[in-house]
Structures are given as structure tokens and as C-alpha cells.
Design an enzyme around this catalytic site. Sequence first.
Site, PDB file in Angstrom:
ATOM      1  N   ARG A  54     -19.330   7.995 171.730  1.00 47.56           N
ATOM      2  CA  ARG A  54     -18.349   6.891 170.428  1.00 47.56           C
ATOM      3  C   ARG A  54     -18.523   5.229 170.646  1.00 47.56           C
ATOM      4  O   ARG A  54     -17.389   5.000 172.039  1.00 47.56           O
ATOM      5  CB  ARG A  54     -16.755   7.242 170.341  1.00 47.56           C
ATOM      6  CG  ARG A  54     -16.283   6.670 168.879  1.00 47.56           C
ATOM      7  CD  ARG A  54     -17.409   6.681 167.504  1.00 47.56           C
ATOM      8  NE  ARG A  54     -17.434   8.254 167.363  1.00 47.56           N
ATOM      9  CZ  ARG A  54     -18.307   9.303 166.322  1.00 47.56           C
ATOM     10  NH1 ARG A  54     -19.558   8.179 165.875  1.00 47.56           N
ATOM     11  NH2 ARG A  54     -18.218   9.889 165.878  1.00 47.56           N
ATOM     12  N   ARG A  75     -30.258   9.221 169.825  1.00 48.37           N
ATOM     13  CA  ARG A  75     -29.076   9.733 171.064  1.00 48.37           C
ATOM     14  C   ARG A  75     -28.510  10.355 171.851  1.00 48.37           C
ATOM     15  O   ARG A  75     -27.673   9.834 172.687  1.00 48.37           O
ATOM     16  CB  ARG A  75     -27.724   8.595 169.754  1.00 48.37           C
ATOM     17  CG  ARG A  75     -27.689   9.664 169.165  1.00 48.37           C
ATOM     18  CD  ARG A  75     -26.173   9.619 167.978  1.00 48.37           C
ATOM     19  NE  ARG A  75     -26.364  10.668 166.958  1.00 48.37           N
ATOM     20  CZ  ARG A  75     -25.133   9.871 166.029  1.00 48.37           C
ATOM     21  NH1 ARG A  75     -24.248   9.114 166.488  1.00 48.37           N
ATOM     22  NH2 ARG A  75     -24.748  11.379 165.315  1.00 48.37           N
ATOM     23  N   HIS A  96     -27.039   1.191 165.883  1.00 48.42           N
ATOM     24  CA  HIS A  96     -26.086   1.726 165.506  1.00 48.42           C
ATOM     25  C   HIS A  96     -25.400   0.902 166.307  1.00 48.42           C
ATOM     26  O   HIS A  96     -23.866   1.579 166.361  1.00 48.42           O
ATOM     27  CB  HIS A  96     -25.684   2.905 165.177  1.00 48.42           C
ATOM     28  CG  HIS A  96     -24.779   3.760 164.565  1.00 48.42           C
ATOM     29  ND1 HIS A  96     -23.282   3.304 164.911  1.00 48.42           N
ATOM     30  CD2 HIS A  96     -24.612   4.928 163.569  1.00 48.42           C
ATOM     31  CE1 HIS A  96     -22.790   3.658 163.780  1.00 48.42           C
ATOM     32  NE2 HIS A  96     -22.996   4.919 163.328  1.00 48.42           N
ATOM     33  N   ASP A 135     -18.462   2.358 154.139  1.00 48.51           N
ATOM     34  CA  ASP A 135     -19.410   3.071 154.535  1.00 48.51           C
ATOM     35  C   ASP A 135     -21.176   2.648 153.397  1.00 48.51           C
ATOM     36  O   ASP A 135     -20.920   3.077 152.540  1.00 48.51           O
ATOM     37  CB  ASP A 135     -20.028   4.006 155.003  1.00 48.51           C
ATOM     38  CG  ASP A 135     -20.704   5.119 155.365  1.00 48.51           C
ATOM     39  OD1 ASP A 135     -21.447   4.987 155.411  1.00 48.51           O
ATOM     40  OD2 ASP A 135     -20.221   6.342 155.568  1.00 48.51           O
ATOM     41  N   GLU A 168     -24.883  -2.541 161.075  1.00 50.32           N
ATOM     42  CA  GLU A 168     -25.922  -1.333 162.272  1.00 50.32           C
ATOM     43  C   GLU A 168     -27.532  -2.068 161.404  1.00 50.32           C
ATOM     44  O   GLU A 168     -27.348  -2.834 160.470  1.00 50.32           O
ATOM     45  CB  GLU A 168     -25.781   0.066 161.361  1.00 50.32           C
ATOM     46  CG  GLU A 168     -24.732   0.487 161.877  1.00 50.32           C
ATOM     47  CD  GLU A 168     -23.906   1.372 161.261  1.00 50.32           C
ATOM     48  OE1 GLU A 168     -25.441   2.187 161.159  1.00 50.32           O
ATOM     49  OE2 GLU A 168     -23.355   2.373 161.258  1.00 50.32           O
TER      50      GLU A 168
HETATM   51  C1  BG6 Z   1     -22.226   5.114 159.746  1.00 51.75           C
HETATM   52  C2  BG6 Z   1     -22.939   6.301 158.318  1.00 51.75           C
HETATM   53  O1  BG6 Z   1     -24.248   4.585 160.012  1.00 51.75           O
HETATM   54  O2  BG6 Z   1     -23.323   6.275 160.780  1.00 51.75           O
HETATM   55  C3  BG6 Z   1     -21.421   6.592 157.949  1.00 51.75           C
HETATM   56  O3  BG6 Z   1     -23.334   5.483 157.519  1.00 51.75           O
HETATM   57  C4  BG6 Z   1     -20.939   8.016 159.821  1.00 51.75           C
HETATM   58  O4  BG6 Z   1     -21.866   7.605 157.482  1.00 51.75           O
HETATM   59  C5  BG6 Z   1     -20.754   7.160 160.989  1.00 51.75           C
HETATM   60  O5  BG6 Z   1     -20.269   8.488 159.198  1.00 51.75           O
HETATM   61  C6  BG6 Z   1     -21.540   7.727 162.046  1.00 51.75           C
HETATM   62  O6  BG6 Z   1     -21.962   8.964 162.733  1.00 51.75           O
HETATM   63  P1  BG6 Z   1     -21.745   9.970 163.531  1.00 51.75           P
HETATM   64  O7  BG6 Z   1     -22.840  10.657 163.605  1.00 51.75           O
HETATM   65  O8  BG6 Z   1     -21.671   8.392 164.692  1.00 51.75           O
HETATM   66  O9  BG6 Z   1     -19.978  10.187 163.348  1.00 51.75           O
END
Ligand code: BG6
Length: 300
Positions: free
Chosen positions: A74, A100, A170, A214, A273
Amino acid sequence: MMTLDTLNAKFGLPGHISFKEKTAGFVVAEVTNAAGTASIAIQGAQVIRWAPTKEKPVIWLSTAAKFAPGKSVRGGVPICWPWFGAHATDSTFPGHGYARTVYWEPVATKALSDTQTQLVFRLVESDTTRKQWPHTTPVECHITVGVSLEVELVTRNADKIPVTITEALHTYFEVEDVRQVKVLGLENTDYLDKVEGGKRKQQAGAITIASEVDRVYLDTTAECIIDDVAGKRRIHITKQNSQSTVVWNPWIDKATKMGDLGENGYLKMLCVESGNAADNTVTIQPGSEHRLSVSYRVSR
Ligand code: BG6
């Protein structure tokens, strides 16, 4: 997977790069040069830290991030590839693709100057990746750490048929207080609002964050600026071969459910992103390649 000793012998660069184990089995390239420092996990070729000299980190990493093989971290710059969001037809495949969470191997490292260090990683395919992606599309990530952070994702189509992907870098940016942030550059741009079931809307003015956001902004190649008013700095995001920009902050309820955002983490981060998502798919012809690239820098 190469051992630490092999990684350091083949790709370590004295004064620039050394490979270390962050937690058991989770290896990170620590990058240092006269312009700043960065940490890059070889899992996912994921930048997890970048701080220019005398600056606070620009890339946010959750205080509750978990570093475990096969789990997405994260924060940082996760690579969403070869699809962005949910898989188009198979919901058992991982959201945002598998890039990832799999091992990437370094293929080259270079000190370009005292202030610029470059690392190149290649995704290592396996039976699992081949089951989810029946195409021959070698992918590399080129990362340059300096006064700016540059990330380039290169997808080559070595198949005999055209291949269509979606993708994103991202990136989680660190801000002082997301409630005071303004994102500039997407004024008057159409977007899909995922908080309202993907409804198509148009952005009026700068983006501000006061609840869950989002959004997939479409057909935009614009430079974005995160004006971190409380942090008294601006983060500039430029991109190439990217038609979409996704802006995401989970806000408190979703952050609590996610469990790895850290205490009040949602106030300290914002994802902007750069990629090609939703309708902005990319089709790569056989023998051709596609390069998605971004450059991040700070101004005051
Ligand atoms: C964003 C999406 O790019 O990533 C969201 O638009 C999503 O919908 C977020 O919740 C996080 O994704 P993840 O899979 O890393 O929890």
C-alpha cells in the site's frame, strides 16, 4: 530469484545502489545520489520511496504497509498491468493485473551522473501469469532517480496478433493535508465517477477532496499539478503515451475497511495515476512496443 549477494555483485553500484532485505524474502534496491534517495522493491518493480535532497518524501508509503511476497504494497508506485481495475471477463483474476505482485528481475543499472541513477527491471513470467495472460508481451520498467523521478513502462508485443492492454502507474503522493489540496490540469475534462457507478461527468474547476474520490479522467494528456497548500509545495506530474488520469482517495470509511492505510493515512495521500484505462485501451501491433512514461518533480 537471485540471492542478495548475486544482486549486489551484478547490479549494485557503490555510492548509488545496494540491495537489502526489508523483511524476509522482500528485497529492495536502496538508491542514493546527490539529488535524493529512493527505495525500489524488486517485487512489482515498485518504487516505495522517493525523496529529493532536503525534501520530505514525495511518494507516500503507508505506515501500515505490509511487505510480503505476493501481496501488493500500500503506497509507492504500483504498476497496474496488463489490465487496470477488474479483469474484463474473469473476476477471479487480480484487480489491476498481476504485475504489482510478481517478481521482476533487474536487467541493468547505471549511474548516469552524480545526480541520476537508472534501474531497469523485467517482469518474470510464470505458469500463473501465463494462465491469466495468454500473450507474449515482455514488459520492462525503467526507473530514473534524480531531481525528478522518471518511470517508464515498456510493453513489447512479441506475439503474432495485435494485443490490447490497459495500465496505470498507480502513484501515491504524500501530502500534508489532503483536505487542503487542489489538483490542477483536469479542468473541463470528462471522467467516469466510480463512486457513482461509473457515471460520466465533467470536471468543473480544480479538484478538491472532501469525501471518497475515485475517478477515471478520459482522453487527457495534460500535465497535472498537486498543489499541496498545507505542505507549501507543488508536485508536477507530466506523462507520455497516457490518455487517462485516475484520481483516487478512499476517504475514512473505505480506508478503515482496507486496513493497511495506517492511522489517518487517507489524509496524507492522494493517488494521481497516469495510464490508459476504461475506453482508453492501447492496442500494440505485432513487433511493436508501447511506452507509458511519467516524470514527477517538486516546486515551491
Ligand atoms: C484505484 C481504483 O485506481 O485503485 C480504485 O480506481 C481502487 O477503485 C484503488 O479502490 C485501490 O486499489 P487496490 O486494489 O490497490 O486496493
